[in-house]
Design a protein around this motif. Sequence first.
Motif, PDB file in Angstrom:
ATOM      1  N   GLU A  39       1.159  13.192   8.600  1.00  0.00           N
ATOM      2  CA  GLU A  39       0.402  12.899   9.934  1.00  0.00           C
ATOM      3  C   GLU A  39      -0.751  12.054   9.631  1.00  0.00           C
ATOM      4  O   GLU A  39      -1.081  11.066  10.077  1.00  0.00           O
ATOM      5  N   THR A  40      -1.704  12.465   8.451  1.00  0.00           N
ATOM      6  CA  THR A  40      -2.829  11.682   8.045  1.00  0.00           C
ATOM      7  C   THR A  40      -2.535  10.183   7.391  1.00  0.00           C
ATOM      8  O   THR A  40      -3.057   9.582   7.520  1.00  0.00           O
ATOM      9  N   LEU A  41      -1.135  10.308   6.747  1.00  0.00           N
ATOM     10  CA  LEU A  41      -1.111   8.923   5.965  1.00  0.00           C
ATOM     11  C   LEU A  41      -0.120   8.109   6.812  1.00  0.00           C
ATOM     12  O   LEU A  41      -0.426   6.974   6.604  1.00  0.00           O
ATOM     13  N   THR A  42       0.200   8.558   8.001  1.00  0.00           N
ATOM     14  CA  THR A  42       1.046   7.574   8.923  1.00  0.00           C
ATOM     15  C   THR A  42      -0.255   7.080   9.934  1.00  0.00           C
ATOM     16  O   THR A  42       0.377   6.281  10.816  1.00  0.00           O
ATOM     17  N   ARG A  64       0.873  -1.279  -0.125  1.00  0.00           N
ATOM     18  CA  ARG A  64       0.211   0.128  -0.092  1.00  0.00           C
ATOM     19  C   ARG A  64       1.029   1.282  -0.094  1.00  0.00           C
ATOM     20  O   ARG A  64       1.703   1.222   1.006  1.00  0.00           O
ATOM     21  N   ILE A  65       0.689   2.097  -0.804  1.00  0.00           N
ATOM     22  CA  ILE A  65       1.651   3.209  -1.137  1.00  0.00           C
ATOM     23  C   ILE A  65       0.838   4.522  -1.015  1.00  0.00           C
ATOM     24  O   ILE A  65      -0.396   4.620  -1.478  1.00  0.00           O
ATOM     25  N   LEU A  85      -0.697   2.099   5.261  1.00  0.00           N
ATOM     26  CA  LEU A  85       0.116   2.107   4.572  1.00  0.00           C
ATOM     27  C   LEU A  85       1.618   1.450   4.772  1.00  0.00           C
ATOM     28  O   LEU A  85       1.917   1.522   5.936  1.00  0.00           O
ATOM     29  N   ASP A  86       2.259   1.199   3.720  1.00  0.00           N
ATOM     30  CA  ASP A  86       3.525   0.452   3.868  1.00  0.00           C
ATOM     31  C   ASP A  86       4.592   1.521   3.356  1.00  0.00           C
ATOM     32  O   ASP A  86       5.775   1.185   3.846  1.00  0.00           O
ATOM     33  N   VAL A  87       4.380   2.502   2.840  1.00  0.00           N
ATOM     34  CA  VAL A  87       5.308   3.261   2.332  1.00  0.00           C
ATOM     35  C   VAL A  87       4.714   4.550   1.709  1.00  0.00           C
ATOM     36  O   VAL A  87       3.640   4.465   1.123  1.00  0.00           O
ATOM     37  N   ILE A  88       5.353   5.561   1.814  1.00  0.00           N
ATOM     38  CA  ILE A  88       5.199   7.032   1.290  1.00  0.00           C
ATOM     39  C   ILE A  88       6.059   7.388   0.270  1.00  0.00           C
ATOM     40  O   ILE A  88       7.015   7.487   0.472  1.00  0.00           O
ATOM     41  N   ASN A 125      -6.774   0.371  -4.544  1.00  0.00           N
ATOM     42  CA  ASN A 125      -6.221  -0.810  -4.368  1.00  0.00           C
ATOM     43  C   ASN A 125      -5.692  -0.704  -2.977  1.00  0.00           C
ATOM     44  O   ASN A 125      -4.451  -1.272  -2.609  1.00  0.00           O
ATOM     45  N   GLY A 126      -5.947   0.200  -1.885  1.00  0.00           N
ATOM     46  CA  GLY A 126      -5.311   0.350  -0.888  1.00  0.00           C
ATOM     47  C   GLY A 126      -4.337   1.263  -0.784  1.00  0.00           C
ATOM     48  O   GLY A 126      -3.884   1.723   0.446  1.00  0.00           O
TER      49      GLY A 126
END
Length: 382
Positions: free
Chosen positions: A84-87, A37-38, A93-96, A67-68
């Motif tokens: 902050e939102t994405l983490t 998940r990116i 998620l697995d990577v940004i 797709n996640g």
Amino acid sequence: MTPPRTPQIPVVVLAGFLGSGKTTLLNHLLRNRAGTRIGVIVNDFGAIEIDAMTVSGQVGSTVSLGNGCLCCAVDASELDTFLETLTRPSARLDVIVIEASGLAEPQELVRMLLASDNPHILYGGLVEVVDAAEFDATRQRHPELDRHLTVADLVVLNKTDRVGEAERERLRATVAELSGPAAVIPAEHGRIDPELLFDPALRPDGEEMAGQLSFEDLLRQEECDEHEECDGHGHADHLHAAYESVDFTADVPMDPRRFMAFLDSRPEGLYRIKGFVDFGAGDRDNAYALHAVGRFLRFVPRPWARGEQRLTQLVMIGAGIDAAALHEGLAACRAEQEPQPDAPDTERAMWGVLRYVPEPARDGDAEAGEAEVDVPEAVAEA
């Protein structure tokens, strides 16, 4: 019992001037994510392919890729807010990946990430994409390209199919000279192996195992139809040929001083090092997770599990690296004999390692915080 440490999400900065192919590379990562998940942070959605449509959005918006993965359109001032939102755990998620163009100078983004007080992110490297066919012209238009290459951890020499073999070698030598220790990877159409940038996620619950072809599967199959070198597996073998992966295992502890000397002198082209290190008497209670990307280095101790075999296990990834020399250098780091744990020199030997351990981890906090690590010299001077 020590509570589990909150996972940290690697944040990769993707940079490159207009036309270099970085958005093509980003779309390739999204198509070939293999269940990972990116989270993507860009200035606008226009060039990101989502479900075969061009999606336009406004700054400050977030779009689910279905797709996640998630895509955010932001400006530089909003970067911390969206990180902050994405983490958040709910994002899963697995990577940004941050596309740098228009947001800020690449080295500024690196400084922001290294200085961030967000305990859930981990610097994942600066990737600079350059156009092989237009490299000289781009340097004339944008002299700052040289500075960008100086701070890069990985350089993707893209569009190599548009130049001859002699020109490719000239360009590779020029880019390598400008980028110093960074790995230089040739690519066509932005196609690089995602495992260069991040580890594929494991989904034990099987939620990514759909019974029918997803849209990204169809896209991957379409790419295979267009390129004869594809073997039907998303160019995996072809892409893997652009870099080397070297494994190292030792069943005796590593000497902290010699190991840090090895890391300080690691060869050019060695992009990532990951794994666990056993420092023996230096710290009997913990294995040390190692995360190195380019010039960035971090150790995070975690308790040995009861009955766990105490090994040093490392994976090194790069381009043009000498596997035999790496094995020899690491083998020379093994402790010749076990020092006494209470010997004064034993504690001093760990000082070099502890410099790269997050402060809360030193205090036994379950939450990993900001590592006490210097900003890489090339970033600081840029």
